[in-house]
Design a protein around this motif. Structure first.
Motif, PDB file in Angstrom:
ATOM      1  N   LYS A  73       0.830  -1.207   0.000  1.00 28.03           N
ATOM      2  CA  LYS A  73       0.000   0.000   0.000  1.00 28.03           C
ATOM      3  C   LYS A  73       0.863   1.256   0.000  1.00 28.03           C
ATOM      4  O   LYS A  73       0.603   2.202  -0.758  1.00 28.03           O
ATOM      5  N   ASP A  76       2.181   1.876  -3.318  1.00 27.05           N
ATOM      6  CA  ASP A  76       1.143   2.434  -4.193  1.00 27.05           C
ATOM      7  C   ASP A  76       1.064   3.948  -4.025  1.00 27.05           C
ATOM      8  O   ASP A  76       0.915   4.688  -5.005  1.00 27.05           O
ATOM      9  N   LYS A 158      -8.802   3.370  -8.590  1.00 23.97           N
ATOM     10  CA  LYS A 158      -8.912   1.915  -8.510  1.00 23.97           C
ATOM     11  C   LYS A 158      -8.062   1.368  -7.371  1.00 23.97           C
ATOM     12  O   LYS A 158      -8.494   0.489  -6.618  1.00 23.97           O
ATOM     13  N   GLU A 159      -6.870   1.907  -7.217  1.00 25.24           N
ATOM     14  CA  GLU A 159      -5.989   1.429  -6.152  1.00 25.24           C
ATOM     15  C   GLU A 159      -6.465   1.911  -4.780  1.00 25.24           C
ATOM     16  O   GLU A 159      -6.381   1.167  -3.792  1.00 25.24           O
ATOM     17  N   SER A 161      -9.519   2.376  -3.933  1.00 24.78           N
ATOM     18  CA  SER A 161     -10.660   1.529  -3.594  1.00 24.78           C
ATOM     19  C   SER A 161     -10.196   0.218  -2.968  1.00 24.78           C
ATOM     20  O   SER A 161     -10.777  -0.272  -1.989  1.00 24.78           O
ATOM     21  N   PHE A 162      -9.124  -0.334  -3.506  1.00 27.97           N
ATOM     22  CA  PHE A 162      -8.556  -1.560  -2.924  1.00 27.97           C
ATOM     23  C   PHE A 162      -8.019  -1.285  -1.522  1.00 27.97           C
ATOM     24  O   PHE A 162      -8.211  -2.087  -0.602  1.00 27.97           O
ATOM     25  N   HIS A 163      -7.384  -0.138  -1.335  1.00 26.51           N
ATOM     26  CA  HIS A 163      -6.859   0.219  -0.008  1.00 26.51           C
ATOM     27  C   HIS A 163      -7.993   0.344   1.013  1.00 26.51           C
ATOM     28  O   HIS A 163      -7.853  -0.067   2.165  1.00 26.51           O
ATOM     29  N   ARG A 165     -10.889  -1.196   0.988  1.00 25.93           N
ATOM     30  CA  ARG A 165     -11.393  -2.538   1.329  1.00 25.93           C
ATOM     31  C   ARG A 165     -10.404  -3.276   2.227  1.00 25.93           C
ATOM     32  O   ARG A 165     -10.807  -4.012   3.130  1.00 25.93           O
ATOM     33  N   GLN A 166      -9.127  -3.071   1.976  1.00 25.33           N
ATOM     34  CA  GLN A 166      -8.110  -3.714   2.808  1.00 25.33           C
ATOM     35  C   GLN A 166      -8.194  -3.198   4.243  1.00 25.33           C
ATOM     36  O   GLN A 166      -8.104  -3.966   5.209  1.00 25.33           O
ATOM     37  N   GLU A 169     -11.247  -4.658   5.924  1.00 22.17           N
ATOM     38  CA  GLU A 169     -11.030  -6.075   6.261  1.00 22.17           C
ATOM     39  C   GLU A 169     -10.175  -6.227   7.513  1.00 22.17           C
ATOM     40  O   GLU A 169     -10.434  -7.091   8.363  1.00 22.17           O
TER      41      GLU A 169
END
Length: 314
Positions: A73, A76, A158-159, A161-163, A165-166, A169
């Protein structure tokens, strides 16, 4: 005969009115160019400075898996900064100039990164709340009127959004753990909730640049619209996590179809922007040290490029 400035302005206005893109070689008003440089540079600086709070926990992550996730992350975020500096350079300003302006205190970065990360739960909270707020802010920028900025934002969003969700979680995993872990998450959320709301900037009636930026299509939504969207998005997520958002005024308003919420401490935001936040001095000292320590790399790269160019001419 070259077109007059009035004709160029009319062409620019027509492009904006049709929601088309302004490209680097197109004529643009100087105010538009300066606004873009200010906004894109602040965004780029924020990505680079934003590596610090979470980078603080890479060496102390609780498992190899969590360390790998966090390291990816942070990498990124470095990439996001590079995309944005490159987009800003298309406006005729160099990356070196932008960094010098930041180090001289003449350009800013996001206020959120001036708050400390006191526990490992902050890694998840930053992913959930801070990156969640960033997504609300940045997805509309994929449609911004300046082409290079909008195209850079597609991959960044896009990245991010992944961060997000991570981070969610990670918090969900901790909320399924011990009482101590759940308390750690709640304490982290209590600290980051209000600074996350401040990420959208001051209220619309106190935001001097928003009206013109929206007229030019640089921004697509006002600060208050984005803040409301973030609150509405986050409340059901908090309920699913089992955490309480620290706002006694937070409640659903059926008439408005949105959540009502309390007023952030705008005096605190002003203080942080002026350099008086909990970590302003620390963040900038670290950034200056990194810049100075990397001088030899920049000098070596410049010398190598010059030598390569000379050899090509021969």
């Amino acid at each position: 005969m070259p077109p007059t400035e009035a004709a160029l302005q009319a062409s620019f206005d027509a492009t904006i009115a049709h929601h088309d893109r302004i490209e680097p070689r197109d004529w643009m008003p100087e105010g538009y160019r300066k606004t873009l440089i200010r906004q894109i540079a602040q965004h780029a600086h924020s990505e680079i400075i934003g590596m610090q709070p979470e980078g603080n926990w890479i060496s102390r992550a609780p498992s190899l898996r969590r360390k790998a996730i966090l390291l990816a992350k942070v990498q990124d975020e470095a990439g996001h900064g590079l995309y944005l500096y490159s987009a800003c350079e298309t406006l005729g300003v160099s990356r070196a100039e932008l960094v010098e302006l930041l180090l001289a205190g003449k350009q800013k970065y996001s206020s959120i990164f001036n708050y400390p990360t006191l526990s490992y739960a902050d890694v998840g909270t930053i992913g959930w709340l801070v990156d969640g707020a960033a997504i609300c802010n940045q997805v509309p920028l994929c449609r911004t009127s300046y082409g290079p900025y909008g195209r850079a934002m597609i991959r960044i969003c896009k990245e991010e959004s992944f961060h997000q969700r991570q981070g969610y979680e990670l918090l969900m995993t901790m909320m399924r753990g011990t009482d101590e872990q759940r308390a750690m998450v709640q304490e982290s959320v209590d600290r980051f909730w209000w600074p996350s709301l401040m990420m959208f900037g001051p209220p619309d009636d106190a935001s001097p640049n928003s009206e013109q930026s929206m007229a030019w299509g640089v921004k697509r939504n006002s600060n208050d619209e984005l803040r409301q969207k973030f609150v509405d998005m986050t409340v059901p997520q908090a309920e699913a996590l089992g955490v309480t958002l620290p706002d006694p005024d937070l409640r659903w308003n059926a008439e408005r179809g949105h959540h009502d919420f309390g007023e952030p401490d705008w005096a605190e935001l002003t203080a942080v922007i002026r350099g008086n936040g909990p970590c302003n001095a620390q963040r900038m000292a670290h950034r200056r040290a990194a810049h100075e320590n990397g001088a030899w790399v920049r000098e070596a790269a410049t010398a190598f490029a010059a030598r390569t160019a000379q050899e090509a001419q021969r």
